[in-house]
Structure formats: C-alpha cells, structure tokens
Design a protein around this motif. Structure first.
Motif, short mmCIF file in Angstrom:
data_model
loop_
_atom_site.label_atom_id
_atom_site.label_comp_id
_atom_site.label_asym_id
_atom_site.label_seq_id
_atom_site.Cartn_x
_atom_site.Cartn_y
_atom_site.Cartn_z
N ARG A 87 20.90 13.06 -68.72
CA ARG A 87 22.25 12.60 -68.38
C ARG A 87 22.33 11.08 -68.23
N ARG A 88 21.23 10.39 -67.87
CA ARG A 88 21.27 8.94 -67.66
C ARG A 88 21.19 8.18 -68.98
N GLY A 89 20.27 8.59 -69.84
CA GLY A 89 20.09 7.87 -71.09
C GLY A 89 21.19 8.10 -72.10
N ARG A 90 21.68 9.33 -72.24
CA ARG A 90 22.73 9.66 -73.22
C ARG A 90 23.78 10.54 -72.56
N PRO A 91 24.56 10.02 -71.66
CA PRO A 91 25.51 10.87 -70.92
C PRO A 91 26.58 11.49 -71.82
N MET A 92 27.11 10.75 -72.78
CA MET A 92 28.16 11.31 -73.63
C MET A 92 27.60 12.40 -74.55
N THR A 93 26.39 12.21 -75.05
CA THR A 93 25.77 13.26 -75.87
C THR A 93 25.53 14.52 -75.06
N VAL A 94 25.02 14.34 -73.85
CA VAL A 94 24.79 15.49 -72.97
C VAL A 94 26.10 16.20 -72.67
N LEU A 95 27.16 15.42 -72.40
CA LEU A 95 28.45 16.03 -72.10
C LEU A 95 28.99 16.79 -73.31
N ALA A 96 28.82 16.22 -74.51
CA ALA A 96 29.30 16.91 -75.71
C ALA A 96 28.59 18.25 -75.90
N VAL A 97 27.27 18.28 -75.66
CA VAL A 97 26.52 19.54 -75.77
C VAL A 97 27.02 20.54 -74.73
N VAL A 121 27.50 15.06 -64.92
CA VAL A 121 27.48 14.16 -66.08
C VAL A 121 28.71 13.26 -66.06
N LEU A 122 29.86 13.82 -65.71
CA LEU A 122 31.08 13.02 -65.63
C LEU A 122 30.93 11.90 -64.60
N PHE A 123 30.28 12.20 -63.48
CA PHE A 123 30.04 11.18 -62.45
C PHE A 123 29.17 10.06 -63.01
N ASN A 124 28.13 10.40 -63.76
CA ASN A 124 27.26 9.39 -64.35
C ASN A 124 27.99 8.52 -65.37
N ILE A 125 28.91 9.15 -66.12
CA ILE A 125 29.71 8.37 -67.08
C ILE A 125 30.60 7.37 -66.35
N ALA A 126 31.26 7.82 -65.29
CA ALA A 126 32.10 6.91 -64.49
C ALA A 126 31.28 5.82 -63.83
N LEU A 127 30.01 6.12 -63.53
CA LEU A 127 29.15 5.16 -62.83
C LEU A 127 28.59 4.10 -63.75
N ARG A 128 28.38 4.42 -65.04
CA ARG A 128 27.62 3.53 -65.91
C ARG A 128 28.37 3.06 -67.15
N LEU A 129 29.34 3.83 -67.63
CA LEU A 129 29.98 3.50 -68.90
C LEU A 129 31.38 2.92 -68.69
N PRO A 130 31.95 2.29 -69.70
CA PRO A 130 33.30 1.72 -69.57
C PRO A 130 34.35 2.79 -69.25
N LEU A 131 35.49 2.35 -68.71
CA LEU A 131 36.56 3.28 -68.34
C LEU A 131 37.14 3.99 -69.56
N ARG A 132 37.15 3.33 -70.71
CA ARG A 132 37.65 3.99 -71.91
C ARG A 132 36.80 5.22 -72.24
N THR A 133 35.50 5.11 -72.08
CA THR A 133 34.61 6.25 -72.32
C THR A 133 34.87 7.35 -71.30
#
Length: 419
Positions: A87-97, A121-133
């Motif tokens: 979830r940390r290295g590829r959060p969007m890929t993990v979420l898609a799976v 995973v959603l929490f990690n995306i909000a924590l590390r990736l841009p808001l658009r993501t």
C-alpha cells in the motif's frame, strides 16, 4: 512567581498523555527503521481476520447470496487483503486491484467485510499523494458500491450509497488532517534548524566583531604609546650627551607613558575575562577631556602640536567622544611615524549643533606606507558606527603634508557598540 508556576503547569502534559506520546514516537521510529515489518504484521492481521470470517462462515450472516462456492470466497478474501502489503509503494495500484475484487464481491452478493480494508489504502493515498489522485480514488471506490446497489437493490439508493460515501469522505479528511499535521511539524523542525543555524552564524559574527573591536583598540593603544615612547627615547638619546636633566625628563615621560599603556591594556584584556567583566565595564574610556593629556604626551615626544577647540563638548555622547579621541590619537601617531623630521601638527576640534568636526593636519611629507593602513581602516570603522564621514589624504597643493578630517553628526545611539 505564580505566573511562572501557572505557565509551567500549563506546558507540562498529563502523565498519560506524555506516555502515549512516547509510545507513538517509538512506534514511528520503529516504522521508519523497518517499514516492511510493520507492513507484514498489518497485512497478516487482516488476512487472518478475513480467513477466520471465511472459515467460520460468518460472512453468510450479511451476504445476499449464501450459495457461493468456497473457492470464490477464498479468492475474494485474499484478493482484498494481501495487496495491503504494497500500500505504501503503489497505493493506487493496490486500490485498483482491491476495487476489482470488490466489484466481484458486490456483484456476486458475497459482501465480505474485508472490503473495508480499502479504507486503509484510501488513507495512505490521502496521506502521500496529491488531492487530485485522492478524488480519482474516491470515484474508483464508488464503482463497486453502485454496482452492488444496482444488482441487489434494498430500499432507496441513498441508504445504500451515502453511508459508504460518508465513510470514504471521513477517511480521506482524516488522511489530509494527518498530512497537514506532519507538514506543519516538518516546517517547525526546519524552522528550528534554520534558527539554530542563524544563531550559530550570529554568534560567529559577534565573535568576529568583538575580535575586530579588540584588535582596533590594541592597535590604537599600542601603536600610539609605542610611537610616543620611541620619540621620547630618540630625544633622550640626543639629549643625554648635552643635558642629562633633559634625558632624565625623557626617561620619566617614557615611564609615565608605559604605565599608561599598561593600564589601558590591562583594562582591555580584563574584558576578555568572564569573571572580570563587571569590573572591566566600570573602567573609564578615554573622552574629549583627555585630549589635552594626549596632545601633551605627543609634544613631549618631540612633535610640536597646536590645538584649538571651538564650542563645548557637554552634549557629545561618550561613544562619539571615544571615536574623536581615537581618530586624533591615530592621526598624530601616523604623523610621528611617517611625516619625517621637522614636522609640525595642528588639531582643530569644533563642536556645533549639527555634530562635531575634527581636523588633524601636519606639514610632513604625508602618506602611509603600503600595507600599513590598519589605523586608517580602524578610523573608518569607528566613524561608520555613528554614520559619520572621514577623509584622509594629502593636503591641497601647494601646501605640504597630510590631513585627516572627521565629522560626526548628532546621534543618540550607534549602529553597534563603540566601546
């Protein structure tokens, strides 16, 4: 005293709060050192929990379709829990799976609770990736919910979709809040680091300025008094053969000048001793009232000096008085050292409402030897402290000699301490 006690009590955290902060800091430190260990433990926890739900048949309590084969439930369980490891290295890929398996979970009616792991995973995306993501992640997670609502409608659509959307929004906002807090903490740490660097730089600058001040004082004291002693010694040597009394007077003047120089050096060196700082601060600095004694000493060393004073120096600040004294001292010292034989000097000091003006001239050959301009630099530094002006150079043709002209305007405080 009571105010200090209240401030101390308010700043000290509760013991339980302090204990929790320490535990949190230790956990974060361990996570930074060994992130894989924490990821494996977290993933294993949810895999085991989902496996217990599968093996115990607890999933049938909320499932819409309980006739699903066991292999499908096992695949859905692993598909929505094992990807959590990355979830940390590829959060969007993990979420898609996870969303893919979640769509099957909703369409088949299994409704496994392990689908809630997507919130981590959603929490990690909000924590590390841009808001658009984060926005695209929310849209992606809504697709299985909409598909399940269409496939198995129960009541109104808002009763099935809105709770899920609210859960996604709350988790996203929580991630943004934690991210903002971390950014703020990092900014404070960086600011503290910058302040520490600036403090060290300021300390070095202050030390350099203090060394410059002390070097300037040492130059003024030693240079002038040694020049006077040299002049007295030369005069005494010539007078010894013809007038022993004059030679004795020269020796007395040398002793007096030497004692005065030692006293000034002792006062200056006491400033460097921490234990004597208060005593040294009480030692008087040379003032305009000491100019007569300074000029008399130069005359005794063999340099004829004519002095004139206009106005009164009552309102001149002590710092400016010291500057005027040192400039006159340095100018006369340069005359004694560089002007040659048979020279005379003139000191004119004028006190006016707009400040003090000083002119020191001589009739010698003028100039300062190359590489020995520390005294002129010291005069300019002292003058700059009080926003004054100073000019040093040959007198206008055809008059021979050298001149130093100083003007200090009326002021209440220097740019830095001149003491």
């Amino acid at each position: 005293m009571y105010d200090d006690e209240r401030v101390t009590q308010a700043s000290d955290p509760h013991p339980l709060t302090r204990h929790l902060q320490q535990l949190t800091q230790r956990a974060r430190a361990f996570d930074r050192r060994r992130p894989l260990v924490w990821d494996v433990l977290l993933t294993a926890f949810f895999v085991v929990a989902a496996g217990v739900d599968y093996m115990g048949g607890g999933w049938r309590n909320i499932a819409v379709n309980t006739d699903l084969p066991g292999w499908l439930i096992a695949v859905l369980t692993l598909g929505m829990s094992v990807p959590l490891l990355w979830r940390r290295g590829r959060p969007m890929t993990v979420l898609a799976v996870m969303v893919g398996f979640g769509a099957v979970n909703s369409v088949t009616g299994a409704l496994l609770q392990v689908a809630l792991v997507q919130l981590i995973v959603l929490f990690n995306i909000a924590l590390r990736l841009p808001l658009r993501t984060l926005g695209w992640a929310g849209v992606l997670m809504t697709l299985p919910v909409v598909a399940g609502t269409i496939r198995f409608p129960k009541g109104s659509w808002d009763q099935q979709i809105l709770p899920q959307l609210w859960a996604y929004a709350i988790v996203g906002l929580l991630g943004i809040a934690v991210r903002s807090r971390q950014d703020y903490t990092r900014a404070l740490v960086e600011r503290a680091r910058q302040l520490e660097v600036e403090r060290d730089q300021q300390a070095r600058l202050s030390a350099a300025a203090e060394r410059t001040r002390i070097a300037r004082e040492m130059h003024d004291i030693i240079g002038h008094n040694l020049s006077v002693i040299t002049g007295l010694a030369d005069g005494g040597r010539y007078a010894a053969a013809r007038s022993p009394e004059r030679a004795a007077q020269a020796l007395d003047a040398i002793g007096s000048t030497s004692r005065q120089a030692l006293a000034e050096l002792r006062r200056l060196l006491d400033v460097l001793r921490e234990e004597a700082a208060e005593t040294a601060a009480l030692a008087p600095q040379p003032a305009l009232t000491d100019l007569d004694r300074l000029i008399d000493g130069v005359r005794a060393a063999g340099l004829p000096v004519r002095s004139t004073f206009h106005g009164r120096a009552d309102s001149i600040p002590p710092g400016q008085q010291l500057t005027v004294y040192r400039v006159v001292q340095e100018a006369l010292t340069n005359t004694m050292k560089h002007a040659g034989p048979g020279v005379t000097a003139t000191v004119d000091v004028a006190y006016a409402t707009d400040g003090v003006t000083v002119a020191v001239t001589d009739t010698g050959r003028g100039g300062v030897p190359s590489g020995s301009g520390r005294g002129l630099t010291g005069m300019r530094e002292r003058t700059a402290l009080y926003a004054g002006t100073i000019e040093a150079g040959p007198r206008p043709h055809p008059e021979p000699g050298w001149q130093v002209r100083l003007h200090l305007p009326r002021t209440t405080a220097p740019k830095e301490s001149a003491q």
